[in-house]
Design a protein around this motif. Sequence first.
Motif, mmCIF file in Angstrom:
data_model
loop_
_atom_site.group_PDB
_atom_site.id
_atom_site.type_symbol
_atom_site.label_atom_id
_atom_site.label_comp_id
_atom_site.label_asym_id
_atom_site.label_seq_id
_atom_site.Cartn_x
_atom_site.Cartn_y
_atom_site.Cartn_z
ATOM 1 N N THR A 120 75.992 92.394 4.303
ATOM 2 C CA THR A 120 76.105 91.658 5.567
ATOM 3 C C THR A 120 77.561 91.525 5.981
ATOM 4 O O THR A 120 78.459 91.736 5.181
ATOM 5 N N ASP A 121 77.754 91.115 7.223
ATOM 6 C CA ASP A 121 79.110 90.815 7.687
ATOM 7 C C ASP A 121 79.257 89.310 7.834
ATOM 8 O O ASP A 121 78.279 88.608 8.099
ATOM 9 N N ARG A 122 80.479 88.849 7.652
ATOM 10 C CA ARG A 122 80.755 87.428 7.881
ATOM 11 C C ARG A 122 81.921 87.333 8.861
ATOM 12 O O ARG A 122 82.940 87.991 8.667
#
Length: 401
Positions: free
Chosen positions: A151-153
Amino acid sequence: MSDRLPVVIAGAGPTGLMCALALRKQGIPVVLFEAEPALTHDLRAGSFHPPTLEMMAPYGITDKMHETGLKVQRWQIRNRPGDLIAEFNLDLLKDVTPYPYRLHLEQHRLTPIQLEILRRDPDVEINFGHTLKGFAQDADGVTVTFGTSGTDRTIKASWLIGADGGRSAVRKGLDVEFEGFTWPELFVVVSTPYDFAQHGFALNCYIADPVEWGALFKVPDDGPPGLWRLAYPVNPDESDEVLLAPERVEAALQRLVPTGKPYDIRYKSTYRVHQRVAASFRSGRVLLAGDAGHLNNPLGGFGLNSGIHDAINLSDKLARHWHGEPEDLLDLYSRQRRSATIEQVQAMSIRNKQTMEERDPAVQRTRLEELVAIANDPAKARQHLLNTSMISGLKRANEVK
Ligand SMILES: Cc1cc2nc3c(=O)[nH]c(=O)nc-3n(C[C@H](O)[C@H](O)[C@H](O)COP(=O)(O)OP(=O)(O)OC[C@H]3O[C@@H](n4cnc5c(N)ncnc54)[C@H](O)[C@@H]3O)c2cc1C
């Protein structure tokens, strides 16, 4: 209220960790992101100059480093047969610093000390396994995106510090010119527990030779007997397999000190060396520090030291701005640290390498004779040590307006 957003730091190398510690000491919220799952552990810098030890002392880092580090008071210049040409003794600086020596300790033994101290602060957020992928600035701050597993944050920061090393994604994202050049040759670094001190070698030596100059220094490793690390140039057209073949590495060591029996070789690697400085260490709310902003050859041991100097200078100015002083302090950071980098680190490391590798025997003889004359004159030796220990260059750079 953008300034109440945290400062985001990309990279938990020695520079990023030092920035985090210094900013936290001034009460500034910090979030640290590191691409790797843990601190990196590769063979890199290992020599600390007096000003760097002074800067890290208020954090308890310097005392901790002394528990295992090697105090190196004398360093030498030798030739390829190994004969002593000149010796410098840092004792001449004992009136200007509490640390009149180089402290040798592997970089991968410094970063755990920094991290351990940082972790004692309950308000600091440290994220491993987060790789900076991109960022965008607006008037209020910087929106930074990190990739994690799957995922990206995204996080909004008041300022972004790129302490993400020589290949800095932050620097590339700014499109700042990385001015300078890359040396054509590769460097090999090998380590052995063989004790060169029995032949009179100081724990830090530079070896002048038109074909195969070298730099030899001892690091503590896991404890006695420690390891001696030799760096020397090799032909970049050959593969690592050839350059690091046991017989090749063995021959290089035998050319330095013939022992008649094989060296015990513990580590070996090649690396490419650059002399580059970013055109600016600031672009809006994004700042560069350490290798992200500058790279140099290892002769003189300036790379890691200057990353720590960046971190302290930057954190001081960012904190002063945070507490109300004008934002142009951050431009002053860029001017002062670029000045130190260009006039001191780049100039000295290039000159050191050129002296060691000079191919014209007459020119090399002249250069080495100059060094002998300096070493034999206490006033000149003291000035040489103030320069090579980064003391006078740091003072000059801090006076830049
Ligand atoms: C092979 C090698 C040998 C060296 N030998 C010497 C020597 O003998 N003497 C000397 O003085 N100097 C030497 N140096 C230079 C010295 O190690 C550096 O000056 C020092 O590591 C600088 O510290 P830094 O924290 O700025 O960068 P680094 O130590 O490179 O730390 C950068 C950190 O950022 C992380 N990172 C990278 N990209 C991202 C991203 N996109 N997002 C988040 N995190 C990221 C990296 O994983 C790393 O932990 C050597 C360097 C190399 C590469």
